[in-house]
Motif scaffolding. Structure first.
Motif, PDB file in Angstrom:
ATOM      1  N   GLU B 298       0.837  -1.207   0.000  1.00 40.06           N
ATOM      2  CA  GLU B 298       0.000   0.000   0.000  1.00 40.06           C
ATOM      3  C   GLU B 298       0.872   1.257   0.000  1.00 40.06           C
ATOM      4  O   GLU B 298       0.577   2.227  -0.698  1.00 40.06           O
ATOM      5  CB  GLU B 298      -0.933   0.011   1.209  1.00 40.06           C
ATOM      6  N   SER B 302       1.561   4.122  -3.171  1.00 38.69           N
ATOM      7  CA  SER B 302       1.282   5.564  -3.075  1.00 38.69           C
ATOM      8  C   SER B 302       2.338   6.389  -3.818  1.00 38.69           C
ATOM      9  O   SER B 302       2.122   7.559  -4.096  1.00 38.69           O
ATOM     10  CB  SER B 302       1.176   5.980  -1.606  1.00 38.69           C
ATOM     11  N   LEU B 469      -2.151  12.480   0.123  1.00 34.97           N
ATOM     12  CA  LEU B 469      -1.215  11.571  -0.550  1.00 34.97           C
ATOM     13  C   LEU B 469       0.211  12.128  -0.467  1.00 34.97           C
ATOM     14  O   LEU B 469       1.180  11.398  -0.253  1.00 34.97           O
ATOM     15  CB  LEU B 469      -1.639  11.399  -2.022  1.00 34.97           C
ATOM     16  N   ARG B 472       1.707  11.442   2.796  1.00 34.38           N
ATOM     17  CA  ARG B 472       2.105  10.048   2.954  1.00 34.38           C
ATOM     18  C   ARG B 472       3.453   9.774   2.285  1.00 34.38           C
ATOM     19  O   ARG B 472       4.320   9.121   2.858  1.00 34.38           O
ATOM     20  CB  ARG B 472       1.041   9.120   2.369  1.00 34.38           C
ATOM     21  N   CYS B 473       3.598  10.292   1.044  1.00 30.95           N
ATOM     22  CA  CYS B 473       4.826  10.019   0.296  1.00 30.95           C
ATOM     23  C   CYS B 473       6.006  10.816   0.826  1.00 30.95           C
ATOM     24  O   CYS B 473       7.087  10.283   1.059  1.00 30.95           O
ATOM     25  CB  CYS B 473       4.633  10.359  -1.180  1.00 30.95           C
TER      26      CYS B 473
END
Lengths: 1046, 551
Positions: B298, B302, B469, B472-473
């Motif tokens: 997951e 991303s 996103l 997250r990255c």
């Protein structure tokens, strides 16, 4: 400038003082009409008896003899009788019948009841003792080929329990306890040598055993409370020898020498057999065998190498020489003694071992009512020990005996040996070339006594003693070459790599401590009206300790330990300012005892201790005790008994003792320090604060002991029996503090544990003198103690390598804990219907695997099925000493043993091919389960990593590892011959005796592959690791010697 | 005569040499410790030591869907999968660690008057201690909500009856304290090189922004971010040019706001305070032991292709540059330069070189023909990756020694986080981002990640998802994910704080390396409760402590 002590700090002591004063004033001093009688009291040898009591029968009037044994007493009527008595002599009753000069000859009373017994700060006779005191005569220690006093004391007294971790002369760790385990902290008793309390029990080992006159062991509160805050584990009083008055110089020389033989109790199976067994273990669990038939044949044809563990050991010499000169004039006595003791280590390598040199001189002189004495002792101990880890023996023991295994080649290159499997290791390299620790320690002790008799029966005594201890250690770590392992028979010497301590460090460490003790004592001793015996003691003592150490460590030194430009100073180097301490203890103490008609006894003792280890406002503790005695045999209604049997005395004591051994010097306050590399900035380290939270509420551990005892003698005092029962509750035991997480720190200790300890001891002494040619004697002791944790908190389970112990309320301290086994599965059917451990797949088990008891019957074996499995502390300990003399021949032996003890042994001595680094099996493991051997001792063979191994061996603390540790050991056997005097006199020699002796020749035990005497537990049943049974082996000694008196 | 004897007898009374009141002379006491400036420094440094750790920096990631922990991270695994009870030591260690830090700080603050240092120094130190205290209370209220609150050292007796103070009140205390620190601490630009890693006024402001953000308080967060973005009053911050370098040597650059620091001693050439990646890295570059940190598919997914499209599971080419910095995947290679102790790296012990990591068992089988030592492939055992991925972020061979031990700083707050906090707060407050706001926050991050220009522009829709996103990255494996998930879950379900219910309920997967082509399904079925419970041991001793909802 010290403030003089000008008041009694508390009420009980003031009371004692008052009582003493009252007793002094009530002494009737009025003279009466009548004649004056005078004379001399002498002993059988014609020497004057000093301090003998000469009383007028039926009155309180009397006197004592002076240093010439003379007395003079006035107001005597013709009809009076004089009662002349002195300790160690039979009382003489002499009618006056008008004589003015009466000389009295006192005969030595060697009966048991009149033996002198040293008690706290005084002496008395056994007859007067109403508490629990065991005595060990110096004779028991003399001529024993032991390395130190503790070894000699094993089995010598009931409930004096001495255990050893191993027999390594340069690294022996003995623990000593009286009456077992009664605190979760340190159970080591207080040792007092010549009236001076010692910092630790190991100090007794610095003495020359031949210098010891007697050892008295104070077991109950009645006898030990006079040592207050340090007495709860009992007290061992050691008294050294002195000279005798009016004795021509006597020169004694003794020499003994012998061989210490290391007795390794386990033996690897032959290497070809090992290969077969290994294959069997693998194929049993569906794995491929590792040894081919060719290999097995090869092993069989080429034979065996010597097991490494045997290669590491050799026989070693032990020798001991003593020379003493004693004697005395009318006013002066002296003793000079010197000794040399040498014990070589059984390890091969560069001359490891111990040397001890002792020197002692004791002088007393009298001048009127003044007596001055000095006693100076010097000890030097040199020890050289190898730098091998605690696992050395285990490592050396786990190799098979393949013919090609070798230690070192002719070029000094060591070999790693790990053919086929196992961990590589040049096992003996560190021992032979890794370096050593070398200690040279010197201890100097000195005591000065001044006695002054103020009035009759009242003595003032001052004792000044000091000790200086200088300890030095030099550690030298070296390198050696080890061939590279290449998987074939031989490791490759051409690619040898430098191993060992490649930074070639060395370090010096020096520690110095000084101890000072001053005591002032008032001692009163009188008998009034013949029947009222009163003695009282009042004392003050101050003890101070100072200590510091320095250390320097360097690395990258050359092989002469000389520096070069590459040399660096290690961080572990330290100055004395970084390691030092001071402590002090100030005490008042006293004892009052009264006996009526030698029938009814009462004794009160108390001590008030003030210690620098506690916060000032609570640095004091008061420790009182009371003892009562009743000589039933002297009651008129017991006349028949007395005539038929002998003496019968009942006694009881109750009191409070303290223990401060586990209290650190500054535990009561928060201390701060700094540690390096706490954090970094820009990648560079910085130091951080560290603080240790103190607990200002800390106080002494306290023990309350009830003791009930009985002393009886039979056959005209030839047989003496003593029985004691005790119950002891120790509270305020120091344990880690329980604090909340939000407090944000831990506090090392608080007084919160409670333990019970109860037990009994029985002592038999038999002494039969038939005539001068033949006598024999024995002493036997048997004792037991059982402890129970009463208050602890959340149980503490401590697992070391699968051997698990638990501290839990209701169980003995640190009991073995784990799974119970129920034999071995006999069929697949049985496996299907049995509970198995949760981490085991039952379908992969087979008959011969271990079956466990599902204690809570929930169908699985998990943590909830663990239970109490037994206890590792000895129960029913006994000792038996027998001596026989006939004409010139003497013979003695000593047995010692334990009737009940569990011993949990882990590792490859139990589990075959343990963890795959145990690479051999031993002969004692061959009784394993097989279809044709279903009643086997051990489960079927299985390989490491298999489900069966997990099931059989990896359930932490299962009783498969439990062995019955009961044993009886012949500790010592000796045969001697004394040459006839007529013959030896020709050589100006009063006496000459030669003897042969043997230590530990025989042991009776259920499992012969471990020494049942060794323990992994310390004095409080704590341990560093589980016992693997692979220790420095039991030493057997064979030797002889001679005693000469000139 | 008698007098002489009496004197002799009493002589011992005067001969004693040690008194009954003793104080240590080989360590310090309350009275002596603070007299030495070095010791005051040491008290500050202990507070730094206990304030934040590499351990928690990594371990917190276990409580998110970014990594899979092995059974050796048992405590965290139990928390992440809903198996934990209030006795789980993850909770007590978090709790105890915070209060230990508070004791250290209060030991210093309670003794401020005793410290013999200049007022200027004392003022700065006090500000640092109070900043760290605020940081610690923020940890406590974030995980536990209401907690016992002290501003000086309590006695144990006080802690036995202490009650919980409301998180809201503690939060306002935290904000005040951070403001106190922001006013007094130097700017990052004023720090001499030797002080790199010390907390600055910028740290205080960024922590204020984090405090507001964790409470979904957008206005407050915007206010604090603007003190760092639009102004140089609290230091000068900027994005580093190269993302990869940022996690190797860039930790003292203008992007760094708060770090955890480690140390290397020159001379003995030894890492004296380090942290370890031994249980994160591929074995081919020297990891050993049980693998406790395997990134999930997951997380891998991303990281998009540079054109903004979602990549296939095992399509590792042409992705967001940050992917290559963050994750070791099947076929990736790692360059080991000539570094300290480099010879311990690599299965052959040869050090310097380029190592390829084969995690796909089928491919590894083929590759092993030429190099039998390869051993990174997934095989289901505990010393290999559980997902087919290893961790690379923060691995710097130049500062890594034996045991994969490193003394590289770990960035706890960096400027990219401030930009993302700012973007998110603006969006959540206003419901949109302006082009300028986007261009000042998310766009430069995407540009640095190497995305095509199209993907760097403000999207027409899905801005919230784009920002999330990006968080997250950009911040992958930096410990932010668990807190972001909690916040976002609370935004969707405001009742979470009252019910303490599970907020992360999902499953983790690994790479599609199974024989049948499916993904490795890791055992993690996440079920994380909103609150940590008050540790059971604590409540056993103190009846006044209530338990959190959900426990």
């Amino acid at each position: 400038m010290k403030k003089p002590i000008n008041h009694f700090p508390n009420r009980p002591l003031a009371l004692l003082a008052c009582l003493l004063t009252v007793l002094l004033w009530t002494f009737p001093a009025s003279a009466q009409d009548g004649i004056t009688v005078s004379g001399t009291v002498t002993d059988a040898a014609g020497e004057p008896v000093i301090g003998a009591s000469v009383m007028v029968g039926g009155t309180t009037r009397g006197t004592v003899t002076d240093i010439d044994g003379r007395y003079s007493i006035s107001g005597i009527k013709d009809t009076d009788v004089l009662e002349v008595s002195s300790i160690g002599f039979a009382t003489q009753i002499v009618p006056v019948r008008g004589r003015k000069s009466i000389d009295v000859l006192l005969e030595e009373d060697t009966t048991f009841l009149d033996e002198v017994v040293v008690v706290g700060y005084s002496t008395t006779s056994r007859k007067h003792i109403v508490s629990s005191i065991a005595s060990v005569n110096g004779e028991v220690l003399a001529d024993r080929p032991v390395a130190n006093v503790q070894q000699a004391l094993q089995g010598a007294a009931a409930n004096l329990i001495i255990q050893t971790g191993n027999f390594d002369p340069t690294n022996s760790s003995m623990n000593i306890s009286i009456r077992g385990v009664s605190t979760m902290g340190n159970n080591t008793p207080l040792v007092v040598i010549d009236g001076v309390p010692q910092a630790d029990a190991g100090r007794m080992n610095e003495l020359n055993p031949s210098d010891i006159e007697s050892i008295n062991i104070l077991k109950d509160a009645g006898s030990s409370a006079i040592y207050g805050a340090r007495s709860s584990n009992g007290v061992i009083l050691i008294t050294t020898k002195t000279g005798k008055r009016e004795k021509a110089p006597e020169v004694r020389f003794s020499a003994q020498a012998g061989v210490q033989n290391p007795h390794i109790l386990f033996q690897p199976v032959p290497s070809y057999m090992n290969a077969i067994l290994r294959n069997e273990a693998l194929s049993n669990v569906g794995m491929d065998p590792v040894f081919t038939t060719q290999e097995i044949e090869d092993f069989q044809i080429n034979g065996e190498s010597v097991p490494f563990v045997r290669q590491a050991m050799k026989n070693a010499l032990q020798q001991n020489y003593n020379l003493s000169i004693t004697g005395g004039t009318a006013h002066t006595t002296y003793l000079i003694s010197g000794s040399f003791f040498n014990q070589n280590s059984n390890y091969i390598g560069p001359k490891y071992g111990n040397n001890r040199y002792n020197f002692r001189t004791a002088v007393t002189t009298e001048w009127g009512r003044l007596k001055v004495g000095a006693n100076v002792g010097y000890t030097r101990q040199d020890t050289k020990s190898p730098l091998i880890g605690g696992l050395f023996f285990a490592d050396a023991a786990r190799f098979p005996t393949y013919w090609f295994y070798r230690t070192m080649d002719e070029n000094g290159i060591f070999y790693a040996n790990n053919y086929k499997y196992g961990s590589p290791g040049a096992v003996l390299a560190d021992l032979m070339a890794g370096g050593s620790n070398q200690y040279d320690n010197e201890y100097l002790t000195g005591t000065l006594n001044v006695d002054f008799e103020i009035i009759q029966g009242l003595k003032l005594r001052a004792v000044l003693s000091g000790e200086s201890r200088n300890e030095h250690r030099f550690t030298d770590k070296n390198t050696y070459l080890v061939g590279t392992d290449n998987g074939s028979y031989w490791s490759d010497p051409s690619k040898a790599v430098l191993s060992g301590n490649v930074t070639t460090p060395a370090d010096d460490w020096t520690g110095r401590s000084t101890y000072f003790n001053s005591q002032v004592l008032l001692d009163f001793n009188r008998t009034f009206a013949r029947r009222h015996e009163v003695s009282a003691l009042l004392g003050w003592s101050q003890e101070s300790n100072k200590y510091y150490s320095t250390g320097i460590a360097k690395s990258y030194l050359n092989d002469l330990n000389q520096p070069s430009s590459a040399t660096i100073i290690e961080e572990s180097s330290h100055l004395s300012s970084e390691d030092n301490s001071k402590s002090a203890l100030r005490s008042f103490f006293g004892r009052v005892s009264y006996s009526f008609d030698e029938k009814y006894y009462i004794e009160l003792t108390a001590r008030y201790d003030m210690s620098s280890k506690f916060l000032k406002i609570r640095n004091a503790g008061f420790f009182p005790a009371v003892s009562l005695g009743w000589r039933a045999s002297d009651e008129s209604f017991m006349k028949g008994y007395k005539a038929a049997c002998g003496d019968l005395k009942l006694r009881a004591s109750y009191g409070l003792n303290g223990n401060q051994q586990d209290v650190g010097l500054y535990d009561f306050m928060t201390t701060y320090g700094v540690w390096s590399n706490a954090y970094g900035f820009n990648g560079k380290p910085v130091s951080g604060l560290m603080f240790t939270m103190g607990n200002e509420l800390l106080t002494w551990e306290k023990a309350r002991t009830v003791n009930v005892g009985l002393d009886a003698s039979f056959f005209k005092s030839s047989l003496n029996i003593s029985f004691d029962w005790f119950y002891k509750r120790t509270s305020d035991i120091l344990l880690p503090s329980i604090v909340t997480g939000m407090y944000g720190a831990s506090i090392a200790k608080e007084n919160r544990g409670v333990m019970d300890n109860t037990g009994w001891e029985l002592t038999l002494d038999y002494n039969l003198v038939h005539d001068t040619d033949f006598n024999h004697r024995f002493s036997f002791n048997l004792a037991d103690s059982r402890n129970k944790v009463v208050k602890y908190g959340t149980p503490a389970i401590n697992a070391n390598d699968g051997v698990t112990v638990i501290i839990m309320e209701g169980l003995p301290l640190n009991s073995y804990y784990g799974y119970k086994t129920a034999g071995y599965f006999s069929s697949y059917e049985e496996i299907l219907h049995s509970a198995v451990p949760t981490n085991v797949d039952a379908t992969r088990l087979a008959p011969g695997d271990v079956k466990y008891v599902d204690i809570n019957e929930d169908g699985v074996i998990d943590e909830k099925d663990r239970t109490y499995l037994g206890y590792g502390f000895p129960r029913y300990t006994f000792g038996f000493n027998y001596t026989f003399k006939w004409k010139g021949i003497d013979f003695s032996f000593m047995l010692q043993g334990v009737l009940k003890r569990m011993n949990c042994i882990r590792g490859e001595l139990i589990e075959p091919f343990h963890e795959d680094y145990g690479t051999t099996m031993y002969t004692h493991q061959l009784d394993y389960w097989a279809p044709d051997n279903v009643n086997a001792r051990w489960p079927r063979l299985s390989a490491y990593g298999s489900v069966s191994t997990t099931n059989n061996w990896k359930q932490p603390g299962s009783d498969i590892y439990m062995l019955d540790g009961a044993y009886m050991r012949l500790k010592n056997i000796q045969v001697g011959y004394t040459f006839p005097k007529e013959w030896t006199r020709k050589f100006y020699c009063q006496s000459l005796r030669i003897f042969f002796d043997c230590q530990n020749p025989l042991t009776f035990t259920k499992y012969g592959f471990v020494d049942p005497e060794t323990t992994e537990f310390g004095s409080n049943m704590s341990r560093g690791g589980a016992n693997s049974g692979r220790n420095y082996p039991t030493l057997r000694y064979f030797g002889g010697g001679l005693n000469v008196v000139f | 005569m008698k007098k002489i004897v009496f004197f002799l007898a009493l002589l011992p009374a005067f001969a004693s040499c040690v008194g009954l009141e003793q104080y240590p002379t080989n360590s310090y006491t309350d009275e002596t410790y603070w007299n030495y400036e070095d010791n005051v420094d040491a008290a500050l440094y202990l507070a730094y030591n206990q304030c934040w750790s590499a351990d928690l920096y990594w371990v917190n990631n276990h409580l998110s869907d970014d990594v899979y922990g092995s059974r050796h991270s048992k405590d965290n695994l139990e928390v992440a999968t809903g198996q934990a009870s209030a006795q789980n030591s993850r909770f007590s260690s978090e709790w105890n660690g915070c209060y230990q830090e508070l004791r250290t700080i209060h030991t210093a603050l309670d003794n401020l008057d005793r410290m013999k240092v200049s007022n200027q120094k004392k003022e700065r130190y006090e500000a640092e201690w109070r900043l760290m205290r605020a940081f610690t209370y923020l940890r406590l209220i974030t995980w536990f909500g209401d907690v016992p609150f002290f501003t000086s050292n309590p006695t144990n007796a006080q802690t036995l009856v202490a009650t919980r103070k409301s998180a809201a009140e503690i939060r306002s205390f935290i904000l005040d304290e951070l403001e106190f620190a922001a006013d007094r601490l130097p700017k990052n630009t004023a720090l001499p090189a030797a002080e790199r890693g010390r907390y600055t006024c910028g740290t205080a402001v960024a922590l204020k922004a984090r405090t507001y953000l964790l409470n979904n308080d957008w206005a407050g967060c915007i206010r604090e971010c603007e003190r760092l973005i639009g102004s140089k009053d609290y230091g000068t911050y900027a994005l580093a040019a190269d993302y990869d370098e940022l996690f190797k040597t860039g930790h003292y650059g203008p992007e760094s706001i708060m770090t955890v620091e480690f140390a290397y001693e020159v001379g003995v050439e030894k890492i004296v305070r380090g942290w370890s990646m031994a249980r994160m890295l591929p074995q081919s570059i020297g990891a050993n032991g049980v693998m406790e940190f395997s990134p999930t598919q997951e997380l891998v997914n991303s990281f998009r292709k540079t054109n903004g499209s979602v990549a296939g599971d095992t399509d590792y080419t042409g992705r967001d540059k940050r992917f290559y910095t963050t994750i070791a995947y099947n076929g990736c290679s790692v360059e080991i330069p000539d570094a300290i102790n480099a010879k311990v790296i690599g299965t052959q012990g040869v050090g310097k070189g380029r190592y390829t990591c084969w995690t796909d068992p089928k491919q590894a089988e083929v590759e092993r023909q030429s190099d039998p030592a390869l051993m990174d492939d997934y095989n289901g055992s505990q010393d290999r990756t559980a997902t087919g991925y290893y961790t690379l972020k923060n691995f710097d061979p130049l500062t890594t020694g034996p045991g994969r031990n490193s003394y590289k700083s770990l960035m706890e707050i960096r400027y990219a986080d401030v930009l993302l906090m700012y973007a998110e707060s603006l969006y959540e407050q206003n419901g949109f981002l302006t082009e300028d706001q986007w261009n000042a926050t998310v766009k430069p991050l995407r540009q640095r990640a190497g995305f095509d220009a199209d993907y760097c522009a403000l999207p027409a829709s899905g801005v919230r998802e784009a920002i999330r996103l990006e968080r997250r990255c950009e911040l992958a494996l930096e410990g932010r994910r668990p807190f972001d998930l909690r916040r976002w879950a609370l935004m969707e379900t405001p009742s979470l704080a009252e019910t303490g219910d599970y907020y992360l309920v999902s499953t983790a997967t690994g790479a599609p390396f199974m024989d049948d082509g499916t993904n490795i399904v890791c055992a993690n079925s996440y079920a994380i409760k909103y609150w940590f419970p008050i540790p059971q041991s604590e409540r056993d001793q103190n009846n006044n402590l209530t338990q959190n909802p959900g426990w």
